[in-house]
Write a protein that holds these residues in place. Sequence first.
Motif, short mmCIF file in Angstrom:
data_model
loop_
_atom_site.label_atom_id
_atom_site.label_comp_id
_atom_site.label_asym_id
_atom_site.label_seq_id
_atom_site.Cartn_x
_atom_site.Cartn_y
_atom_site.Cartn_z
N VAL A 1 0.94 -1.23 -0.03
CA VAL A 1 -0.01 0.06 -0.17
C VAL A 1 0.91 1.33 -0.02
O VAL A 1 0.61 2.18 -0.76
CB VAL A 1 -1.03 -0.12 1.21
N LEU A 2 1.95 1.34 0.78
CA LEU A 2 2.95 2.44 0.79
C LEU A 2 3.49 2.49 -0.61
O LEU A 2 3.59 3.56 -0.88
CB LEU A 2 3.83 2.14 1.95
N GLY A 3 3.78 1.51 -1.06
CA GLY A 3 4.49 1.58 -2.41
C GLY A 3 3.52 2.10 -3.42
O GLY A 3 4.00 2.91 -4.55
N LEU A 4 2.38 1.63 -3.55
CA LEU A 4 1.09 2.21 -4.35
C LEU A 4 1.12 3.76 -4.07
O LEU A 4 0.78 4.41 -5.05
CB LEU A 4 -0.15 1.58 -4.01
N ILE A 5 1.49 4.20 -2.80
CA ILE A 5 1.15 5.80 -2.78
C ILE A 5 2.39 6.54 -3.21
O ILE A 5 2.11 7.43 -3.76
CB ILE A 5 1.16 5.96 -1.07
N VAL A 6 3.80 5.77 -3.00
CA VAL A 6 4.67 6.76 -3.18
C VAL A 6 5.41 6.42 -4.42
O VAL A 6 6.39 7.18 -4.84
CB VAL A 6 5.74 6.42 -1.93
N ASP A 7 5.17 5.32 -5.11
CA ASP A 7 5.99 4.76 -6.25
C ASP A 7 4.71 4.90 -7.29
O ASP A 7 3.89 4.22 -7.63
CB ASP A 7 6.33 3.29 -6.04
N GLY B 1 0.61 -1.22 -17.73
CA GLY B 1 -0.59 -0.43 -17.68
C GLY B 1 -1.15 -0.58 -15.90
O GLY B 1 -2.22 0.11 -15.96
N ALA B 2 -0.45 -1.13 -15.30
CA ALA B 2 -0.99 -1.42 -13.76
C ALA B 2 0.15 -0.59 -12.77
O ALA B 2 1.33 -0.74 -13.07
CB ALA B 2 -1.21 -2.68 -13.44
N PRO B 3 -0.38 -0.15 -11.92
CA PRO B 3 0.58 0.29 -10.67
C PRO B 3 1.61 -0.77 -10.23
O PRO B 3 1.33 -1.83 -10.21
CB PRO B 3 -0.15 0.63 -9.66
N ASN B 4 2.78 -0.32 -10.42
CA ASN B 4 4.06 -1.35 -9.66
C ASN B 4 3.87 -1.97 -8.66
O ASN B 4 3.92 -3.21 -8.66
CB ASN B 4 5.09 -0.29 -9.57
#
Length: 292
Positions: free
Chosen positions: A15-21, A27-30
């Motif tokens: 979740v933190l990765g989705l926020i800051v990265d 085509g999808a968040p990392n």
Amino acid sequence: MIFSLAMVVMTVASVLGLIVDDRMIAGAPNWLKPFKFAVSFIAYSVMWAWLMSLHPRRPRWLHHTGTLLAVAGVVEMAAIAGQALRGKPSHFNVQTEFDATLWITMGITVAILWVATLAASISVARDVLLPRPLKLSINLGMAISLAGMLTGPLMSQRETGIKGVAGAHSIGVPDGGPGMPITGWNLVGGDLRVGHFIGIHGLQVLPLVAVVLAAFVARHAILAREEVRTRLVWTAGGVYTGLFALVTWQAFRGQSLVEPDALTLLAFAGIVAAGTAGVTWAKSAARTPVPA
């Protein structure tokens, strides 16, 4: 349970990765894939910890099987999270020798997970004693979950014609197109991940049905009959199996989950009709005299 707690930590990290990265992969968040796998592994590991705890004898080999499941899960998540850190796809990626080695390793761990899950399922089905509706729901859930896991290798067999890519989720369209929020399921073509998800989580859904039915016994007298609850579980299992088969068939036809054609809708109507008939069959058990 230690593994499930580790997956809770992985979920928070994702979740933190989705926020800051803000990097994107296909085509999808990392960090979306590590998030989805971590949540799925939490459900999987907690369920199996509970099922193994029900075993009356808990043989040593079953204990080792649980350890093997956890270790294989750790290896799988390490590969997925490691590739996310690198900003590289974890699945179907054979662009370099290192990527290909990771992909092969993930394939081996999936095979280990399936075989170990099969062995544990046979042991639970044979030796664990529970009320008939709950035991039936667990047995059906384990069978559907094993079938759902087998849809994973089908994705790796997909030919894409793209160099460095060995497999695909989508059918009829390339991976990476418009997708549903969170799940990422393809909105314009078939997607085998739909059936994969529905199948593997049958092990959580069907026992929940049995638990809910038991919880409503005090409120609805008809549910006090064990045979009624058993038949309702059979019905739920049949409907769930039908849905799993339907969405998998739909995907193989290159059709998006959200754009069903008349044939898909007709099949869905058949499942609903069968479910309705199953409920009627279950209710009829309440009128059957209890054997003396």
